[in-house]
Design a protein around this motif. Structure first.
Motif, PDB file in Angstrom:
ATOM      1  N   SER A  18       3.773  11.400  22.013  1.00 46.83           N
ATOM      2  CA  SER A  18       3.904  10.097  21.712  1.00 46.83           C
ATOM      3  C   SER A  18       3.651  10.038  20.052  1.00 46.83           C
ATOM      4  O   SER A  18       3.953   8.959  19.182  1.00 46.83           O
ATOM      5  CB  SER A  18       2.693   9.244  22.318  1.00 46.83           C
ATOM      6  N   ASP A  19       2.966  11.119  19.268  1.00 42.26           N
ATOM      7  CA  ASP A  19       2.881  10.921  17.891  1.00 42.26           C
ATOM      8  C   ASP A  19       4.024  11.751  17.192  1.00 42.26           C
ATOM      9  O   ASP A  19       3.795  11.645  15.846  1.00 42.26           O
ATOM     10  CB  ASP A  19       1.641  11.404  17.357  1.00 42.26           C
ATOM     11  N   THR A  57      -4.753  23.173  10.208  1.00 38.68           N
ATOM     12  CA  THR A  57      -4.081  22.849  11.385  1.00 38.68           C
ATOM     13  C   THR A  57      -3.752  24.113  12.208  1.00 38.68           C
ATOM     14  O   THR A  57      -3.749  24.206  13.480  1.00 38.68           O
ATOM     15  CB  THR A  57      -2.415  22.243  10.891  1.00 38.68           C
ATOM     16  N   LEU A  58      -3.169  25.102  11.564  1.00 32.96           N
ATOM     17  CA  LEU A  58      -2.952  26.458  12.340  1.00 32.96           C
ATOM     18  C   LEU A  58      -4.352  26.759  13.165  1.00 32.96           C
ATOM     19  O   LEU A  58      -4.283  27.427  14.151  1.00 32.96           O
ATOM     20  CB  LEU A  58      -2.491  27.536  11.332  1.00 32.96           C
ATOM     21  N   ASN A 129      10.928  14.969  13.980  1.00 32.18           N
ATOM     22  CA  ASN A 129      10.767  15.311  12.597  1.00 32.18           C
ATOM     23  C   ASN A 129       9.256  15.255  12.265  1.00 32.18           C
ATOM     24  O   ASN A 129       8.766  14.123  11.571  1.00 32.18           O
ATOM     25  CB  ASN A 129      11.654  14.427  11.803  1.00 32.18           C
ATOM     26  N   PRO A 130       8.445  16.125  12.797  1.00 32.13           N
ATOM     27  CA  PRO A 130       7.002  15.969  12.203  1.00 32.13           C
ATOM     28  C   PRO A 130       6.759  15.888  10.861  1.00 32.13           C
ATOM     29  O   PRO A 130       7.443  16.567  10.028  1.00 32.13           O
ATOM     30  CB  PRO A 130       6.332  17.204  13.002  1.00 32.13           C
ATOM     31  N   PRO A 137       0.420  17.964  18.978  1.00 28.36           N
ATOM     32  CA  PRO A 137      -0.060  16.452  19.388  1.00 28.36           C
ATOM     33  C   PRO A 137      -1.496  16.210  18.873  1.00 28.36           C
ATOM     34  O   PRO A 137      -2.081  17.012  19.164  1.00 28.36           O
ATOM     35  CB  PRO A 137       0.366  16.448  20.788  1.00 28.36           C
ATOM     36  N   ALA A 138      -1.548  14.964  18.493  1.00 28.87           N
ATOM     37  CA  ALA A 138      -2.923  14.384  17.963  1.00 28.87           C
ATOM     38  C   ALA A 138      -4.170  14.685  19.138  1.00 28.87           C
ATOM     39  O   ALA A 138      -5.132  15.076  18.756  1.00 28.87           O
ATOM     40  CB  ALA A 138      -2.800  12.921  17.736  1.00 28.87           C
ATOM     41  N   HIS A 139      -3.807  14.719  20.497  1.00 30.51           N
ATOM     42  CA  HIS A 139      -4.701  14.906  21.266  1.00 30.51           C
ATOM     43  C   HIS A 139      -5.009  16.279  21.709  1.00 30.51           C
ATOM     44  O   HIS A 139      -6.034  16.576  22.205  1.00 30.51           O
ATOM     45  CB  HIS A 139      -4.208  14.435  22.782  1.00 30.51           C
TER      46      HIS A 139
END
Length: 166
Positions: A18-19, A57-58, A129-130, A137-139
């Motif tokens: 969704s994000d 993030t990684l 296109n992140p 995903p944010a979750h």
């Protein structure tokens, strides 16, 4: 199947992303050079090394330390990780780091392929296109209440590698 923005967003959301930002794109068939795969493999190594600017993030991917190190040093890609082109070469995309992102192969890359293929033949295609080099995903990109020692350790290792290159 023709999609407008809201339909495209609903489908990608139903796929658990969704994000995921979507970009409206008009595909134009573009010839691809015969040596594209060799160049792509070289670009993948450069992309892996460039991930040192995305260490935090990684680290949320919770890769084993050896996989993490092999990835950010350009040695090898861990299982179930995919490099994707934001715009496919056959539609005019370039072999450049800015045209790449990384995500889990299953389910995300698999679902993105399904999403794009279902739009086959349309004048307008909605492409995933992140905003970052790594799509999580944010979750799935948040730690638990007690923190995560693996994430902290990997982030520290990555920070040391980055400072060693400067």
């Amino acid at each position: 199947m023709y999609l407008n923005a809201s339909n495209a967003e609903k489908i990608i959301s139903d796929m658990g992303m969704s994000d995921m930002p979507l970009t409206e794109f008009r595909p134009i068939r573009t010839p691809v050079s015969p040596d594209w795969f060799q160049k792509y493999k070289q670009l993948c190594k450069q992309f892996m090394i460039s991930l040192t600017d995305s260490i935090e993030t990684l680290a949320f991917m919770n890769l084993p330390q050896d996989d993490f190190m092999n990835l950010i040093t350009g040695q090898s890609v861990p299982d179930n990780l995919s490099f994707r082109l934001r715009v496919p070469l056959t539609w005019g995309g370039k072999l450049e780091i800015d045209n790449m992102f990384m995500c889990w192969t299953f389910p995300h890359s698999h679902n993105m392929d399904r999403f794009i293929i279902e739009q086959n033949g349309n004048e307008i295609i909605w492409l995933p296109n992140p905003t970052q080099k790594i799509y999580l995903p944010a979750h799935t990109a948040t730690g638990g209440d007690g923190g995560n020692a693996t994430e902290d350790r990997l982030a520290q290792i990555g920070a040391q590698l980055v400072s060693g290159r400067e």
